[in-house]
Motif scaffolding. Structure first.
Motif, mmCIF file in Angstrom:
data_model
loop_
_atom_site.group_PDB
_atom_site.id
_atom_site.type_symbol
_atom_site.label_atom_id
_atom_site.label_comp_id
_atom_site.label_asym_id
_atom_site.label_seq_id
_atom_site.Cartn_x
_atom_site.Cartn_y
_atom_site.Cartn_z
ATOM 1 N N ARG A 16 40.770 22.304 -46.246
ATOM 2 C CA ARG A 16 40.170 22.618 -47.591
ATOM 3 C C ARG A 16 38.750 21.923 -47.923
ATOM 4 N NH1 ARG A 16 43.448 25.088 -51.203
ATOM 5 N NH2 ARG A 16 45.964 25.535 -50.628
ATOM 6 N N CYS A 17 38.009 22.931 -48.317
ATOM 7 C CA CYS A 17 36.822 22.393 -48.820
ATOM 8 C C CYS A 17 36.769 21.295 -49.700
ATOM 9 C CB CYS A 17 35.993 23.497 -49.458
ATOM 10 S SG CYS A 17 34.196 23.194 -50.171
ATOM 11 N N ILE A 18 36.010 20.275 -49.241
ATOM 12 C CA ILE A 18 36.078 19.005 -50.253
ATOM 13 C C ILE A 18 35.299 19.111 -51.584
ATOM 14 C CG2 ILE A 18 36.469 17.345 -48.545
ATOM 15 C CD1 ILE A 18 33.462 16.372 -49.374
ATOM 16 N N PHE A 19 34.757 20.370 -51.843
ATOM 17 C CA PHE A 19 33.889 20.778 -53.132
ATOM 18 C C PHE A 19 34.665 21.205 -53.871
ATOM 19 C CE2 PHE A 19 30.772 18.893 -50.172
ATOM 20 C CZ PHE A 19 30.316 17.980 -50.928
ATOM 21 N N CYS A 20 35.119 22.623 -53.305
ATOM 22 C CA CYS A 20 35.787 23.796 -54.037
ATOM 23 C C CYS A 20 37.388 23.921 -53.880
ATOM 24 C CB CYS A 20 35.084 25.092 -54.074
ATOM 25 S SG CYS A 20 35.287 25.649 -52.428
ATOM 26 N N ASP A 21 37.915 23.070 -52.779
ATOM 27 C CA ASP A 21 39.229 23.045 -52.495
ATOM 28 C C ASP A 21 39.708 24.336 -52.036
ATOM 29 O OD1 ASP A 21 41.324 21.402 -52.378
ATOM 30 O OD2 ASP A 21 42.281 22.438 -54.059
ATOM 31 N N ILE A 32 33.679 21.489 -45.491
ATOM 32 C CA ILE A 32 33.004 22.098 -46.547
ATOM 33 C C ILE A 32 32.702 23.561 -46.112
ATOM 34 C CG2 ILE A 32 30.323 21.917 -47.559
ATOM 35 C CD1 ILE A 32 30.373 19.139 -46.185
ATOM 36 N N CYS A 33 32.898 24.425 -47.199
ATOM 37 C CA CYS A 33 33.062 25.886 -46.950
ATOM 38 C C CYS A 33 31.357 26.351 -46.927
ATOM 39 C CB CYS A 33 33.750 26.346 -48.106
ATOM 40 S SG CYS A 33 33.020 26.644 -49.521
ATOM 41 N N LYS A 34 31.229 27.310 -46.394
ATOM 42 C CA LYS A 34 29.931 27.910 -46.424
ATOM 43 C C LYS A 34 29.181 28.217 -47.449
ATOM 44 C CE LYS A 34 31.249 32.602 -45.043
ATOM 45 N NZ LYS A 34 31.511 33.388 -44.095
ATOM 46 N N TYR A 35 29.959 28.526 -48.704
ATOM 47 C CA TYR A 35 29.455 28.669 -49.838
ATOM 48 C C TYR A 35 28.915 27.292 -50.434
ATOM 49 C CZ TYR A 35 31.659 33.086 -48.950
ATOM 50 O OH TYR A 35 31.988 34.329 -48.203
ATOM 51 N N CYS A 36 29.879 26.345 -50.526
ATOM 52 C CA CYS A 36 29.282 24.949 -51.081
ATOM 53 C C CYS A 36 28.091 24.663 -50.312
ATOM 54 C CB CYS A 36 30.513 24.139 -50.922
ATOM 55 S SG CYS A 36 31.874 24.485 -52.222
ATOM 56 N N ASN A 37 28.345 24.858 -48.843
ATOM 57 C CA ASN A 37 27.186 24.181 -48.405
ATOM 58 C C ASN A 37 26.129 24.742 -48.551
ATOM 59 O OD1 ASN A 37 26.149 22.647 -46.180
ATOM 60 N ND2 ASN A 37 26.632 24.215 -44.543
HETATM 61 ZN ZN LIG Z 1 33.507 24.914 -51.043
#
Ligand SMILES: [Zn+2]
Length: 218
Positions: A16-21, A32-37
């Motif tokens: 899971r993305c550590i920023f948006c889960d 880290i998902c590509k969107y948060c990145n």
């Molecule tokens: Zn994310």
């Protein structure tokens, strides 16, 4: 066989993305998902002796809070990787020890771990720079900087850090690690204490940098 087990595990426990889960598609070995990145506001204009990876904003803040207060200890691995990538990008090298801004031992006992130390441990593995633990310590259990007024933050951390084994760090280059750079008072006094104890160069390296006009609670 190992591949199959990993595949099954990733179905049950996806990354899971550590920023948006959000769940990260299988096969991508990232947290880290590509969107948060794309949305992370990375710091590009560092001052020489004070390096930060990204700004503390709505994307990064909750992730750090989950690391600190909601037992997402494994986030430290991804954060350390982000710090390591920055080190490579700006060619930050030549350090003998990683030292983390310490938490008071009572607080660490209560929380179970110290988030800056968790990041330091992971960064040490990636860089092969030795983590010098339990040398710089916090001798007073102060209020968190976030609970103190801007004007009182310097006073709050003055005289609270102490180097126990100055002989170890004498003439050494130190990479001083913390999670958040706020007013810089904590880092300043740690740095001062390390320098007074004989360290040659101290570079402060934090994950996030607070910008006050963003008006976020820490
Ligand atoms: Zn994310």
């Amino acid at each position: 066989m190992k591949y199959l087990i990993n595949m099954l595990l990733s179905l049950i426990y996806p990354n899971r993305c550590i920023f948006c889960d959000e769940i990260i598609p299988m096969g991508e070995d990232e947290y880290i998902c590509k969107y948060c990145n794309m949305d992370i506001d990375y710091v590009y204009n560092d001052e020489d002796a004070n390096i930060c990876v990204f700004y503390y904003d709505n994307i990064t803040r909750y992730s750090i809070l989950r690391l600190k207060y909601y037992e997402q200890r494994q986030y430290a691995k991804t954060f350390a990787k982000m710090m390591y990538e920055k080190m490579i990008r700006i060619d930050l090298k030549g350090y003998d020890y990683i030292i983390c801004v310490p938490m008071h031992k009572k607080k660490k006992k209560k929380r179970g771990y110290d988030q800056a130390e968790e990041i330091g441990k992971e960064l040490s593995k990636l860089t092969n720079i030795q983590l010098e633990k339990d040398n710089l310590i916090r001798i007073k259990n102060t209020l968190p900087q976030s609970k103190v007024s801007f004007e009182d933050r310097r006073k709050n951390v003055k005289g609270v850090f102490k180097v126990l084994k100055p002989e170890v760090i004498k003439d050494k280059n130190i990479l001083l690690i913390d999670d958040i750079y706020t007013t810089g008072s904590t880092i300043k006094y740690c740095k001062e204490e390390l320098k007074n104890a004989g360290a040659k160069e101290v570079c402060c390296f934090t994950l996030a940098k607070v910008i006050y006009n963003k008006n976020l609670e820490i």
